[in-house]
Design an enzyme around this catalytic site. Structure first.
Site: not given
Length: 264
Positions: A9-10, A72, A151, A183, A185
């Site tokens: 993942d990013s 991601c 993040e 996404c 996240h």
């Protein structure tokens, strides 16, 4: 088969996929790479995202993984086919499963897609949804401010609620009964998203749907792990290990997780 499943993942977003894997596939070893140092991927060029995704996939291939999950959505949108062509193990993305889950859940065929700028601009969700439901009405919305909130570890804060409320303004007046968290996240701010959408809207996480596909492929290829003992996941980050560790502890409820730094 004792080999681990790789997840990339990013940043920390793919932990939402890991969370579902720990529920449904608790005996499977997991090795995770989060590219926090170069997150977010959403605003980056297609070439950059492809290069970064290939670097992570290559690193995990050297760890003898038996399957790779590109957790991601932005990377799935622009790099899935390239990665599949390059490696011998199964490679799964998160967009088709997310689209499938949304089409199943929608009673009206009117679907909102929340994602990064890169994912939304790729039209990957639009294409995946219309393959399953050609007459679907799709309301795509880029929400670039959601990933930084996650993040930074501020996804539970009051500030996060305000950021999400502002980010969803583009859906005002739109009619839809399902919203895809396009996404990985975004499930970490799902409670904020739900609070600022109409109560009738059902939220679909691509993470949950992706793990259904993982389970199916493990069984069909006969590569499930036979040993019933649990193996602790290993997490690598290109960024700060302490910040990553604190989010793993909070989101996955793992005490003293094995978090390591990696250079790509």
């Amino acid at each position: 088969m004792e080999a681990p499943i790789g997840v990339i993942d990013s940043g920390v977003g793919g932990l939402t996929v890991v969370k579902e894997m720990l529920k449904r596939l608790p005996n499977e070893p997991i090795v995770y790479i989060g590219d926090d140092a170069r997150c977010p991927y959403g605003p980056r060029s297609t070439q950059e995202v492809q290069e970064f995704t290939m670097e992570m996939a290559t690193a995990l291939s050297k760890m003898d993984i038996k399957m790779l999950i590109i957790a991601c959505n932005t990377a799935t949108a622009v790099a899935l086919d390239e990665v599949r062509e390059h490696f011998p193990f199964p490679v799964i993305g998160v967009i088709v499963p997310g689209a499938r889950g949304a089409v199943k859940a929608s009673k009206t065929g009117k679907i909102a897609v929340l994602g990064t700028v890169g994912t939304i601009n790729s039209h990957a969700y639009d294409d995946a949804i219309r393959t399953l439901l050609p007459n679907a009405t799709i309301h795509p919305l880029a929400c670039p401010d959601f990933v930084p909130i996650v993040e930074s570890g501020l996804y539970k804060s009051e500030n996060a609620s305000g950021v999400v409320k502002k980010g969803l303004v583009g859906l005002a007046g739109k009619d839809f009964d399902v919203a895809i968290l396009g996404c990985t996240h975004y499930p970490l701010v799902q409670h904020h998203i739900q609070a600022h959408l109409p109560s009738k809207v059902q939220i679909i996480s691509s993470a949950v749907e992706t793990v259904f596909d993982v389970e199916r492929i493990l069984l069909s290829k006969n590569i499930t792990r036979d040993d019933s003992s649990k193996v602790a996941p290993i997490f690598y980050t290109t960024g700060q290990t302490q910040q990553f560790l604190s989010i793993v502890e909070d989101w996955l409820a793992i005490k003293k997780p094995d978090v390591r730094h990696i250079m790509l």
